[in-house]
Design an enzyme around this catalytic site. Structure first.
Site, mmCIF file in Angstrom:
data_model
loop_
_atom_site.group_PDB
_atom_site.id
_atom_site.type_symbol
_atom_site.label_atom_id
_atom_site.label_comp_id
_atom_site.label_asym_id
_atom_site.label_seq_id
_atom_site.Cartn_x
_atom_site.Cartn_y
_atom_site.Cartn_z
ATOM 1 C CG HIS A 65 21.293 -40.463 -16.094
ATOM 2 N ND1 HIS A 65 22.387 -39.652 -15.850
ATOM 3 C CD2 HIS A 65 20.394 -39.706 -16.784
ATOM 4 C CE1 HIS A 65 22.163 -38.450 -16.382
ATOM 5 N NE2 HIS A 65 20.960 -38.465 -16.940
ATOM 6 C CG ASP A 308 17.948 -37.149 -19.431
ATOM 7 O OD1 ASP A 308 19.009 -37.742 -19.175
ATOM 8 O OD2 ASP A 308 17.680 -36.010 -18.988
ATOM 9 N N GLY A 327 15.425 -34.915 -12.626
ATOM 10 C CA GLY A 327 15.282 -36.082 -13.479
ATOM 11 C C GLY A 327 14.154 -36.999 -13.067
#
Length: 426
Positions: A65, A308, A327
């Site tokens: 991200h 990730d 996350g």
């Protein structure tokens, strides 16, 4: 200009090479000139002792991200690039959940321009296009507008509308782009934040049963069988999920799969400190889940280890475990920890690790992987597994430090990352 790396351990998953050698690099032409047991340097050659270090193809992250645009206080493209380079990643595929979302061609053009003009984004940085408009799972994105500019299509989250999903697979099949799906049935998750287990019960955490993942995998496999559209299954976290994927691959279904580095290294038992940086989606699994995932990586049932990387500010993460956003960061931490906890104990060989971090992720993206071979372009990482360093905000290149490893000493650090000549310098 030539540089000689002396007595470095050369890893190349393409040729299954694992040996100690001298490696001569042409840093002007950006090529590997020679790999021999021992080389005599020319007078003008820079000599770099590299005993104990690993020289291998640059790492490829299947999905992470970016904060930019929309959340630059979490991460900018500049800081994301710096973190990736510090972790040995020469290619990075960025998920579409920016603000605004990457669901139209103009957005990709804007981001690509930022990458190209910032003077900092080295390596092959690419963007996933949204599978649905706004990643909301309600209507298809403009695939024709996106196809030439994105590496593939994903929402990076589960899609609840299975009719929409089936139609999307049919529409996308002729484009030949990777399609990545998160297998999760949200009604079964019941807002759980820990994998269903006696440990989660003892910790008093709302539980997410394994079947929320495995039932979705089974349904997705049926869609793949029906549409014949190749699909990548993201964020696999359960032993049963690995078994379902293994059986589907044995039947010849066109699927690939990935797990994250965190799911390979930690378990639900590690939630005893209620550290919000271990609040993940899907949640950490049981010991059996973790062992099955490791075995899946070793055998190739799990094709890729994804990072990730998910940055959040201190304020966003400094809340209770169950209410924290899911996350953690990982680009700078994954390789050292995977080497320390999987390679050193013999759970994975060095080549098996590099297959899952470099060679197979590139294949899943439809790309040729980097090589550590004579005349190959310099897309390499030089990694020293013995270097000890402390994970502190000042040591991290990421703007965020949401990791449960903060203020701990770990072993292993990337010494240099060599980027393709076509990339910008970092």
């Amino acid at each position: 200009m030539a540089e000689l790396l002396q007595q470095v351990r050369v890893l190349d998953p393409n040729s299954q090479t694992d040996r100690i050698a001298d490696v001569l690099l042409d840093t002007h032409r950006n090529r590997i000139l020679a790999i021999e047991t021992q080389l005599e340097p020319e007078p003008d050659t820079t000599i770099t002792p590299a005993t104990g270090c690993i020289l291998a193809p640059g790492l490829v992250d299947f999905y992470s991200h970016s904060g930019e645009p929309g959340y630059e206080d979490r991460e900018t493209l500049r800081s994301l690039t710096a973190a990736a380079g510090a972790g040995g990643f020469t290619r990075l595929a960025i998920l579409p959940d920016t603000e605004p979302m990457i669901d139209h061609g103009a957005m990709v053009q804007s981001l690509s321009q930022t990458v190209n003009t910032s003077g900092c984004c080295a390596g092959n940085w690419q963007f996933w296009g949204a599978l649905t408009h706004g990643c909301q799972g309600q209507q298809m994105a403009e695939y024709g507008d996106l196809q030439a500019q994105v590496v593939g299509f994903t929402d990076g989250r589960a899609i609840a509308d299975w009719t929409l999903l089936q139609r999307s697979l049919i529409y996308l099949q002729p484009l030949g782009k990777p399609i990545a799906l998160v297998p999760a049935l949200t009604p079964l998750q019941q807002q759980g934040v820990a994998r269903e287990s006696p440990t989660a019960l003892a910790l008093g955490l709302p539980m997410d049963p394994a079947c929320s993942e495995t039932a979705a995998i089974a349904a997705l496999l049926e869609l793949v069988a029906t549409t014949a559209t190749p699909v990548h299954l993201m964020k696999i976290s359960t032993a049963r999920g690995v078994a379902l994927i293994a059986a589907a691959k044995a039947q010849g279904l066109p699927i690939t799969a990935s797990t994250t580095w965190l799911h390979l290294l930690w378990e639900v038992q590690d939630l005893h400190r209620y550290d919000p940086s271990l609040h993940l989606a899907p949640p950490l699994g049981t010991p059996d889940d973790r062992q099955a995932l490791i075995a899946g990586v070793r055998t190739g049932v799990i094709d890729a280890i994804a990072i990730d990387h998910t940055p959040y500010t201190y304020e966003e993460k400094t809340v209770s475990f169950a209410t924290s956003p899911v996350g953690a960061i990982g680009l700078e931490l994954a390789l050292p920890l995977l080497w320390e906890k999987l390679v050193k104990p013999g759970l994975l060989s060095p080549l098996e690790l590099w297959q899952a971090l470099s060679h197979r992720p590139a294949q899943c993206l439809g790309q040729a992987s980097g090589r550590c071979a004579v005349d190959a372009e310099l897309e390499l990482v030089l990694f020293d597994p013995a270097v000890a360093w402390r994970v502190e905000p000042g040591e991290l290149r990421s703007l965020s430090c949401n990791t449960h490893l903060l203020n701990q000493t770990i072993h292993g650090r990337v010494q240099r990352t060599f980027y393709p000549a076509s990339s910008n310098d970092q």
